[in-house]
Design a protein around this motif. Structure first.
Motif, PDB file in Angstrom:
ATOM      1  N   ALA A   1       1.048  -1.037   0.083  1.00 54.57           N
ATOM      2  CA  ALA A   1       0.162  -0.119   0.050  1.00 54.57           C
ATOM      3  C   ALA A   1       0.818   1.317   0.026  1.00 54.57           C
ATOM      4  O   ALA A   1       0.720   2.225  -0.605  1.00 54.57           O
ATOM      5  CB  ALA A   1      -0.985  -0.025   1.049  1.00 54.57           C
ATOM      6  N   CYS A   2       1.926   1.172   0.657  1.00 56.70           N
ATOM      7  CA  CYS A   2       2.780   2.553   0.761  1.00 56.70           C
ATOM      8  C   CYS A   2       3.243   2.811  -0.754  1.00 56.70           C
ATOM      9  O   CYS A   2       3.740   3.621  -0.982  1.00 56.70           O
ATOM     10  CB  CYS A   2       4.125   2.266   1.779  1.00 56.70           C
ATOM     11  N   VAL A   3       4.075   1.541  -1.247  1.00 60.16           N
ATOM     12  CA  VAL A   3       4.583   1.681  -2.445  1.00 60.16           C
ATOM     13  C   VAL A   3       3.464   2.283  -3.582  1.00 60.16           C
ATOM     14  O   VAL A   3       3.781   3.180  -4.221  1.00 60.16           O
ATOM     15  CB  VAL A   3       4.892   0.304  -3.206  1.00 60.16           C
ATOM     16  N   THR A   4       2.410   1.866  -3.353  1.00 55.00           N
ATOM     17  CA  THR A   4       1.077   2.470  -4.282  1.00 55.00           C
ATOM     18  C   THR A   4       0.872   3.842  -4.083  1.00 55.00           C
ATOM     19  O   THR A   4       0.866   4.521  -4.826  1.00 55.00           O
ATOM     20  CB  THR A   4      -0.079   1.431  -4.051  1.00 55.00           C
ATOM     21  N   MET A   5       0.787   4.196  -2.786  1.00 48.44           N
ATOM     22  CA  MET A   5       0.617   5.729  -2.436  1.00 48.44           C
ATOM     23  C   MET A   5       1.562   6.428  -2.989  1.00 48.44           C
ATOM     24  O   MET A   5       1.585   7.459  -3.422  1.00 48.44           O
ATOM     25  CB  MET A   5       0.520   5.761  -0.625  1.00 48.44           C
ATOM     26  N   LEU A   6       2.909   5.944  -2.612  1.00 51.57           N
ATOM     27  CA  LEU A   6       4.037   6.775  -3.195  1.00 51.57           C
ATOM     28  C   LEU A   6       4.065   6.974  -4.656  1.00 51.57           C
ATOM     29  O   LEU A   6       4.095   8.225  -5.147  1.00 51.57           O
ATOM     30  CB  LEU A   6       5.138   6.073  -2.731  1.00 51.57           C
ATOM     31  N   ARG A   7       3.663   5.952  -5.352  1.00 53.47           N
ATOM     32  CA  ARG A   7       3.590   6.017  -6.815  1.00 53.47           C
ATOM     33  C   ARG A   7       2.607   6.967  -7.209  1.00 53.47           C
ATOM     34  O   ARG A   7       2.686   7.631  -8.217  1.00 53.47           O
ATOM     35  CB  ARG A   7       3.234   4.612  -7.493  1.00 53.47           C
ATOM     36  N   GLU A   8       1.374   7.093  -6.504  1.00 51.15           N
ATOM     37  CA  GLU A   8       0.361   7.915  -6.799  1.00 51.15           C
ATOM     38  C   GLU A   8       0.458   9.460  -6.557  1.00 51.15           C
ATOM     39  O   GLU A   8      -0.025  10.383  -7.004  1.00 51.15           O
ATOM     40  CB  GLU A   8      -1.052   7.462  -6.350  1.00 51.15           C
ATOM     41  N   THR A   9       1.277   9.635  -5.313  1.00 50.53           N
ATOM     42  CA  THR A   9       1.173  11.146  -4.889  1.00 50.53           C
ATOM     43  C   THR A   9       2.652  11.414  -4.675  1.00 50.53           C
ATOM     44  O   THR A   9       2.700  12.908  -4.453  1.00 50.53           O
ATOM     45  CB  THR A   9       0.808  10.818  -3.470  1.00 50.53           C
ATOM     46  N   GLY A  10       3.910  10.951  -5.031  1.00 52.01           N
ATOM     47  CA  GLY A  10       5.086  11.148  -4.771  1.00 52.01           C
ATOM     48  C   GLY A  10       5.522  11.589  -3.466  1.00 52.01           C
ATOM     49  O   GLY A  10       6.471  12.257  -2.974  1.00 52.01           O
ATOM     50  N   TRP A  11       4.674  11.291  -2.485  1.00 48.74           N
ATOM     51  CA  TRP A  11       5.211  11.440  -0.869  1.00 48.74           C
ATOM     52  C   TRP A  11       4.680  10.273   0.015  1.00 48.74           C
ATOM     53  O   TRP A  11       3.653   9.484  -0.257  1.00 48.74           O
ATOM     54  CB  TRP A  11       4.087  12.628  -0.429  1.00 48.74           C
ATOM     55  N   LEU A  12       5.463  10.191   1.003  1.00 48.79           N
ATOM     56  CA  LEU A  12       5.135   9.196   1.943  1.00 48.79           C
ATOM     57  C   LEU A  12       5.735   9.721   3.375  1.00 48.79           C
ATOM     58  O   LEU A  12       7.050  10.326   3.225  1.00 48.79           O
ATOM     59  CB  LEU A  12       6.029   7.851   1.691  1.00 48.79           C
ATOM     60  N   ASN A  13       5.246   9.343   4.516  1.00 49.34           N
ATOM     61  CA  ASN A  13       5.643  10.134   5.819  1.00 49.34           C
ATOM     62  C   ASN A  13       6.843   9.510   6.242  1.00 49.34           C
ATOM     63  O   ASN A  13       7.438   8.033   5.438  1.00 49.34           O
ATOM     64  CB  ASN A  13       4.572  10.130   6.728  1.00 49.34           C
ATOM     65  N   PHE A  14       7.714   9.690   6.922  1.00 49.04           N
ATOM     66  CA  PHE A  14       8.997   9.237   7.422  1.00 49.04           C
ATOM     67  C   PHE A  14       9.013   7.677   7.827  1.00 49.04           C
ATOM     68  O   PHE A  14       9.707   6.839   7.368  1.00 49.04           O
ATOM     69  CB  PHE A  14       9.403  10.016   8.653  1.00 49.04           C
TER      70      PHE A  14
ATOM     71  N   PHE B   1      -6.142   2.304   5.575  1.00 53.92           N
ATOM     72  CA  PHE B   1      -5.069   2.686   4.179  1.00 53.92           C
ATOM     73  C   PHE B   1      -4.782   1.734   3.534  1.00 53.92           C
ATOM     74  O   PHE B   1      -4.749   1.804   2.229  1.00 53.92           O
ATOM     75  CB  PHE B   1      -3.588   2.847   5.298  1.00 53.92           C
ATOM     76  N   VAL B   2      -4.611   0.343   4.039  1.00 51.30           N
ATOM     77  CA  VAL B   2      -4.333  -0.646   2.626  1.00 51.30           C
ATOM     78  C   VAL B   2      -5.561  -0.883   1.802  1.00 51.30           C
ATOM     79  O   VAL B   2      -5.496  -0.921   0.633  1.00 51.30           O
ATOM     80  CB  VAL B   2      -3.814  -1.990   3.566  1.00 51.30           C
ATOM     81  N   ARG B   3      -6.521  -0.635   2.358  1.00 48.56           N
ATOM     82  CA  ARG B   3      -7.858  -0.977   1.591  1.00 48.56           C
ATOM     83  C   ARG B   3      -8.024   0.465   0.615  1.00 48.56           C
ATOM     84  O   ARG B   3      -8.419   0.167  -0.370  1.00 48.56           O
ATOM     85  CB  ARG B   3      -9.095  -1.195   2.515  1.00 48.56           C
ATOM     86  N   ARG B   4      -7.539   1.563   1.030  1.00 49.56           N
ATOM     87  CA  ARG B   4      -7.589   2.644   0.075  1.00 49.56           C
ATOM     88  C   ARG B   4      -6.601   2.435  -1.069  1.00 49.56           C
ATOM     89  O   ARG B   4      -7.051   2.638  -2.115  1.00 49.56           O
ATOM     90  CB  ARG B   4      -7.028   3.897   1.005  1.00 49.56           C
ATOM     91  N   TRP B   5      -5.521   1.808  -0.742  1.00 51.09           N
ATOM     92  CA  TRP B   5      -4.542   1.823  -1.988  1.00 51.09           C
ATOM     93  C   TRP B   5      -4.429   0.516  -2.479  1.00 51.09           C
ATOM     94  O   TRP B   5      -3.865   0.453  -3.558  1.00 51.09           O
ATOM     95  CB  TRP B   5      -3.000   2.127  -1.263  1.00 51.09           C
TER      96      TRP B   5
END
Ligand code: FAD
Length: 508
Positions: free
Chosen positions: A321-334, A405-409
């Protein structure tokens, strides 16, 4: 008639811009940005970076025009471009900010310096952050940081431009080979940076403490200033000063708000602290900070694991899910960035360099000094930081307990019943059939046994750490790179090394 040439790089603003202020004090100014084809060919460059720069340049150009100027965009390698414009209209002074970039920009700056010497041109490079060039010792670094942040912002009043701006608005075409521009990324430009700063200082910082660890709350609770700092739409000094002003204006009883802003200011120190590492030792972009960790992972790179990670198919929902969010938004928290690198470095046993190149292209805020230092820190190759291994199952339980979160992405996870959220690959066939998902197809099997693989990787790392030569090499790394700040947080007991020297505290 001669003019002062101002070369914009990763400093795409006109307020608190030391190079511009200094140049305009000396005479007529000419502003340029150089699109350097080789720079954009580097493995850490992505289309999103170029587009963000383009948007920021357009905003900068639009701001300069009412003052009678503009920014000229020139294409070519920097010494060639400088030669070209110098032949057409000579200049004697070049002004820019110091850049702590990748190896390519470091080499380019050497070539530009040589060109300036050969043409008798004075190159005035101004500090952009609280980073000290040619730093002799880390002692006193904090004092230098504070002095930089307390200086008045550099104003740029009544500038006189060398010649009238070109009538046409600034257009810029991205090089064809560049790829990856996330649809939901932040937009470039100073106005966007200022809007993020104001909304954070006035309201969003209330949620900073306690809100920055979960990828659900972090997009709002974090300042989201990173791309504006990395590409220079805002100056670090103006962010520090605005935060301190906001703090001073808050009543003592605004405890939560004050705590958020205080924690935020500490991150602004870290920004420069990490960039200082690359400034002091450019080789850490390529080599382990502690050379005793050489050949630990280099020979065992598993390409299939790396490809699965990039494709969001590791099988661990929180990671994918983090990889997907990053791919879609260009950002991830620390915390989630650290988790991604930790998963790559430990259970998947991947060397940080290829992982770092991929992530550099994924992060809109790619800042080489922070990025490579963090990659090494989370991979255990600095030799001076506590080993942090993030378990993606625990991270999911702690920071996404209801699976939002995981269900969103990950659409396939929407069908997975709550009781199988952490380890969906263990769903019995009957549950899969009922939910309408297939493990191995819709939901990947984990690449490795997480517990076993992590245990083995830690063993390998600890073996290396225990070697006498590696233990002995640690002192030199501490001397060169470690913060001299005393640690006052909950991890106090870990905060001193075996040598009883203070060490950087880095996690939330
Ligand atoms: C593997 C890895 C790679 C990273 N790469 C980058 C990068 O290329 N560019 C980048 O700006 N940050 C990087 N970070 C640090 C951090 O994750 C981001 O700065 C932060 O998530 C940006 O969001 P924000 O501006 O809302 O942060 P906030 O929490 O609001 O912080 C404000 C600012 O402080 C600085 N900052 C925050 N955390 C850190 C940190 N841990 N180290 C250094 N500076 C920090 C940044 O400039 C940030 O914009 C990386 C972290 C990791 C673990």
């Amino acid at each position: 008639m001669s003019y002062q040439l101002v070369w914009f790089k990763r400093d795409l603003r006109w307020q608190d811009h030391a190079a511009l202020a200094e140049a305009s004090k000396r005479g007529k100014i000419r502003c340029i940005y150089i699109v350097e084809p080789e720079l954009w060919q580097q493995p850490d460059a992505a289309l999103q970076h170029f587009e963000f720069v383009r948007e920021s340049l357009q905003a900068l150009d639009a701001a300069l025009r009412p003052m009678g100027g503009c920014i000229e965009v020139l294409v070519g390698e920097a010494p060639d471009v400088l030669s070209r414009i110098w032949r057409e209209a000579p200049f004697a002074n070049l002004h820019s900010h110091q850049e702590t970039g990748n190896q390519w920009t470091y080499q380019r700056d050497l070539r530009v310096a040589a060109w300036c010497r050969a043409h008798d041109i004075a190159w005035h490079e101004h500090a952009q952050f609280g980073v000290v060039r040619a730093l002799k010792s880390r002692d006193g670094w904090q004092t230098a940081w504070e002095a930089h942040m307390q200086l008045p912002q550099r104003t740029f009043s009544e500038p006189v431009f060398w010649r009238a701006p070109a009538p046409e608005p600034l257009l810029l075409q991205a090089p064809n080979h560049l790829t990856h521009d996330p649809p939901l990324r932040q937009m470039g430009g100073r106005a966007q940076g200022l809007a993020a700063l104001q909304s954070f200082l006035k309201a969003r910082s209330l949620g900073y403490r306690g809100g920055i660890s979960s990828p659900l709350s972090a997009p709002d609770a974090c300042s989201r200033l990173s791309p504006y700092l990395s590409w220079g739409c805002l100056s670090m000094r103006e962010v520090v000063q605005a935060t301190r002003e906001q703090l001073a204006a808050l009543p003592p009883q605004a405890v939560r708000h004050r705590a958020g802003l205080t924690a935020f200011i500490s991150r602004l120190h870290w920004h420069c602290h990490f960039i200082q590492k690359l400034e002091s030792e450019p080789a850490i972009e390529w080599h382990n900070m502690h050379r005793g960790y050489d050949n630990l992972r280099e020979q065992e790179f598993n390409t299939a694991h790396f490809e699965a990670l990039q494709a969001a198919r590791t099988g661990w929902p929180m990671v994918d899910a983090c990889v997907t969010m990053l791919r879609e938004t260009g950002w991830l928290n620390f915390r989630m960035r650290a988790m991604l690198v930790s998963v790559a470095a430990y259970p998947l046993w991947l060397h940080w360099r290829p992982v770092g190149e991929w992530l550099a292209r994924q992060f809109l805020d790619y800042e080489p000094g922070i990025h490579w230092s963090q990659l090494q820190m989370q991979s255990g190759t600095t030799g001076i930081n506590t080993t942090r291994v993030y378990n993606p199952l625990k991270q999911a339980q702690d920071h996404d307990p209801h699976g939002q979160f995981v269900r969103r992405w990950l659409p396939a996870m929407r069908k997975v019943p709550d009781s199988w959220l952490w380890q969906p690959w263990q769903m019995p066939a009957s549950v899969q059939a009922q939910a309408g998902v297939r493990v191995g197809l819709d939901i990947p099997m984990p690449l490795v046994d997480l517990g076993e693989a992590t245990k083995l990787s830690k063993q390998k790392l600890y073996e290396r750490r225990g070697m006498q030569a590696v233990r002995e090499g640690k002192r030199a790394v501490i001397e060169k790179h470690a913060s001299r700040q005393r640690v006052t947080t909950r991890k106090k007991s870990n905060a001193r090394t075996a040598d009883n020297l203070p060490q950087m505290q880095f996690d939330f």
